[in-house]
Design a protein around this motif. Sequence first.
Motif, PDB file in Angstrom:
ATOM      1  N   ALA A  62       0.836  -1.210   0.000  1.00 51.54           N
ATOM      2  CA  ALA A  62       0.000   0.000   0.000  1.00 51.54           C
ATOM      3  C   ALA A  62       0.862   1.248   0.000  1.00 51.54           C
ATOM      4  CB  ALA A  62      -0.949  -0.006   1.197  1.00 51.54           C
ATOM      5  N   ALA A  63       1.896   1.280   0.849  1.00 49.37           N
ATOM      6  CA  ALA A  63       2.775   2.450   0.906  1.00 49.37           C
ATOM      7  C   ALA A  63       3.430   2.696  -0.448  1.00 49.37           C
ATOM      8  CB  ALA A  63       3.832   2.264   1.989  1.00 49.37           C
ATOM      9  N   PHE A  64       3.871   1.641  -1.106  1.00 47.19           N
ATOM     10  CA  PHE A  64       4.520   1.765  -2.406  1.00 47.19           C
ATOM     11  C   PHE A  64       3.542   2.271  -3.469  1.00 47.19           C
ATOM     12  CE2 PHE A  64       5.899  -0.035  -6.478  1.00 47.19           C
ATOM     13  CZ  PHE A  64       7.155   0.540  -6.577  1.00 47.19           C
ATOM     14  N   VAL A  65       2.374   1.637  -3.545  1.00 51.31           N
ATOM     15  CA  VAL A  65       1.381   1.978  -4.570  1.00 51.31           C
ATOM     16  C   VAL A  65       0.811   3.380  -4.345  1.00 51.31           C
ATOM     17  CG1 VAL A  65      -0.908   1.337  -5.465  1.00 51.31           C
ATOM     18  CG2 VAL A  65       0.826  -0.417  -5.099  1.00 51.31           C
ATOM     19  N   ILE A  66       0.528   3.728  -3.114  1.00 52.36           N
ATOM     20  CA  ILE A  66       0.002   5.063  -2.822  1.00 52.36           C
ATOM     21  C   ILE A  66       1.024   6.120  -3.208  1.00 52.36           C
ATOM     22  CG2 ILE A  66      -0.677   6.612  -0.931  1.00 52.36           C
ATOM     23  CD1 ILE A  66      -2.018   4.061   0.352  1.00 52.36           C
ATOM     24  N   GLY A  67       2.302   5.835  -2.971  1.00 54.84           N
ATOM     25  CA  GLY A  67       3.362   6.754  -3.401  1.00 54.84           C
ATOM     26  C   GLY A  67       3.351   6.964  -4.904  1.00 54.84           C
ATOM     27  N   LEU A  68       3.114   5.890  -5.663  1.00 52.04           N
ATOM     28  CA  LEU A  68       3.017   6.019  -7.120  1.00 52.04           C
ATOM     29  C   LEU A  68       1.824   6.881  -7.513  1.00 52.04           C
ATOM     30  CD1 LEU A  68       3.823   2.366  -8.293  1.00 52.04           C
ATOM     31  CD2 LEU A  68       5.295   4.379  -8.492  1.00 52.04           C
ATOM     32  N   TRP A  69       0.666   6.639  -6.892  1.00 51.05           N
ATOM     33  CA  TRP A  69      -0.533   7.429  -7.211  1.00 51.05           C
ATOM     34  C   TRP A  69      -0.294   8.910  -6.952  1.00 51.05           C
ATOM     35  CZ3 TRP A  69      -3.905   3.462  -4.290  1.00 51.05           C
ATOM     36  CH2 TRP A  69      -4.372   2.481  -5.176  1.00 51.05           C
ATOM     37  N   PHE A  70       0.289   9.221  -5.780  1.00 53.29           N
ATOM     38  CA  PHE A  70       0.534  10.624  -5.446  1.00 53.29           C
ATOM     39  C   PHE A  70       1.552  11.261  -6.398  1.00 53.29           C
ATOM     40  CE2 PHE A  70      -1.374   9.753  -1.213  1.00 53.29           C
ATOM     41  CZ  PHE A  70      -2.340  10.740  -1.260  1.00 53.29           C
ATOM     42  N   ALA A  71       2.411  10.447  -7.005  1.00 53.06           N
ATOM     43  CA  ALA A  71       3.375  10.965  -7.980  1.00 53.06           C
ATOM     44  C   ALA A  71       2.744  11.104  -9.364  1.00 53.06           C
ATOM     45  CB  ALA A  71       4.596  10.052  -8.042  1.00 53.06           C
ATOM     46  N   GLY A  72       1.462  10.767  -9.483  1.00 59.35           N
ATOM     47  CA  GLY A  72       0.763  10.895 -10.757  1.00 59.35           C
ATOM     48  C   GLY A  72       0.897   9.702 -11.676  1.00 59.35           C
ATOM     49  N   GLU A  73       1.407   8.607 -11.162  1.00 60.79           N
ATOM     50  CA  GLU A  73       1.593   7.403 -11.979  1.00 60.79           C
ATOM     51  C   GLU A  73       0.348   6.523 -11.953  1.00 60.79           C
ATOM     52  OE1 GLU A  73       4.149   6.981 -13.866  1.00 60.79           O
ATOM     53  OE2 GLU A  73       5.416   8.570 -13.042  1.00 60.79           O
ATOM     54  N   ASP A  74       0.201   5.697 -12.979  1.00 61.93           N
ATOM     55  CA  ASP A  74      -0.889   4.723 -13.043  1.00 61.93           C
ATOM     56  C   ASP A  74      -0.420   3.458 -12.345  1.00 61.93           C
ATOM     57  OD1 ASP A  74      -2.936   2.975 -13.614  1.00 61.93           O
ATOM     58  OD2 ASP A  74      -2.574   2.926 -15.775  1.00 61.93           O
ATOM     59  N   ALA A  75      -0.708   3.347 -11.061  1.00 64.23           N
ATOM     60  CA  ALA A  75      -0.233   2.216 -10.266  1.00 64.23           C
ATOM     61  C   ALA A  75      -0.782   0.885 -10.768  1.00 64.23           C
ATOM     62  CB  ALA A  75      -0.592   2.415  -8.801  1.00 64.23           C
ATOM     63  N   GLN A  76      -1.962   0.906 -11.395  1.00 65.44           N
ATOM     64  CA  GLN A  76      -2.529  -0.341 -11.901  1.00 65.44           C
ATOM     65  C   GLN A  76      -1.682  -0.925 -13.035  1.00 65.44           C
ATOM     66  OE1 GLN A  76      -6.593   0.414 -12.987  1.00 65.44           O
ATOM     67  NE2 GLN A  76      -7.255   0.590 -10.867  1.00 65.44           N
ATOM     68  N   ALA A  77      -0.929  -0.092 -13.703  1.00 67.87           N
ATOM     69  CA  ALA A  77      -0.123  -0.560 -14.835  1.00 67.87           C
ATOM     70  C   ALA A  77       1.034  -1.466 -14.426  1.00 67.87           C
ATOM     71  CB  ALA A  77       0.400   0.644 -15.618  1.00 67.87           C
ATOM     72  N   ILE A  78       1.379  -1.488 -13.148  1.00 64.29           N
ATOM     73  CA  ILE A  78       2.499  -2.335 -12.729  1.00 64.29           C
ATOM     74  C   ILE A  78       2.142  -3.810 -12.727  1.00 64.29           C
ATOM     75  CG2 ILE A  78       3.625  -0.525 -11.395  1.00 64.29           C
ATOM     76  CD1 ILE A  78       2.586  -1.810  -8.847  1.00 64.29           C
ATOM     77  N   LEU A  79       0.846  -4.117 -12.721  1.00 66.49           N
ATOM     78  CA  LEU A  79       0.412  -5.514 -12.754  1.00 66.49           C
ATOM     79  C   LEU A  79      -0.345  -5.752 -14.051  1.00 66.49           C
ATOM     80  CD1 LEU A  79      -0.846  -5.799  -9.070  1.00 66.49           C
ATOM     81  CD2 LEU A  79       1.303  -6.650 -10.018  1.00 66.49           C
ATOM     82  N   ALA A  80       0.384  -6.203 -15.049  1.00 64.51           N
ATOM     83  CA  ALA A  80      -0.224  -6.448 -16.358  1.00 64.51           C
ATOM     84  C   ALA A  80      -1.119  -7.675 -16.299  1.00 64.51           C
ATOM     85  CB  ALA A  80       0.865  -6.649 -17.402  1.00 64.51           C
ATOM     86  N   PRO A  81      -2.244  -7.641 -17.017  1.00 65.55           N
ATOM     87  CA  PRO A  81      -3.126  -8.817 -17.035  1.00 65.55           C
ATOM     88  C   PRO A  81      -2.430 -10.017 -17.677  1.00 65.55           C
ATOM     89  CG  PRO A  81      -3.886  -7.141 -18.585  1.00 65.55           C
ATOM     90  CD  PRO A  81      -2.722  -6.574 -17.854  1.00 65.55           C
ATOM     91  N   ALA A  82      -2.765 -11.193 -17.163  1.00 65.68           N
ATOM     92  CA  ALA A  82      -2.200 -12.418 -17.713  1.00 65.68           C
ATOM     93  C   ALA A  82      -2.797 -12.687 -19.093  1.00 65.68           C
ATOM     94  CB  ALA A  82      -2.511 -13.593 -16.777  1.00 65.68           C
ATOM     95  N   GLY A  83      -2.040 -13.319 -19.905  1.00 64.36           N
ATOM     96  CA  GLY A  83      -2.606 -13.724 -21.177  1.00 64.36           C
ATOM     97  C   GLY A  83      -1.869 -13.351 -22.315  1.00 64.36           C
TER      98      GLY A  83
END
Length: 188
Positions: free
Chosen positions: A167-188
Amino acid sequence: MRIGIFGTGGMAEALGAHWACAGHELTVAGRSGAEPFAARLGASSGTWREVASAADVLLLAIPAGAIGEVLAEAGPLAGKVLVDCTNHPGLTGTPVASRIATQAHVVKAFNLAHVDIWRNPPRTLAVPLCGDDPAALEAVSTLVRDVGAKPMHGGGLDRAALLEATAAFVIGLWFAGEDAQAILAPAG
């Protein structure tokens, strides 16, 4: 299910609204504004101790610095399911709630997504759960499904520190304006 909500902030409101719609009986305690907050949810309000006594499951949705004081005022939580959605940036090891509420069945959940996501989830989210008691995990899994999400068992409570660090890592990305969801690409 009888759900007690400790807190009157955004997470308490977002999750409580879903649970009220699902037909759960809610009671709320907070430092201020608990009565109007509870009325908005169609819930009742009470003291920390009254809410703890009436609930089967408790949501801990308060600032991390208030956990000790609130849990002391709530009284014994032996056998209660305590859902800990708090984050403690900079702390490592066992979550604060489980160190204080030693007789409760603590389940770490709902701490990875920002409150705005819980108000109106854009898609079906997975909610990692860390806990040691199978019945508590099942109760929280029901509450996860009631907000339209999918429970994901992440191991015992000893792994909750990993959720907080994530959470600390991902929230830091969000506050930096990054798309935190992009770090986990969908399988397939």
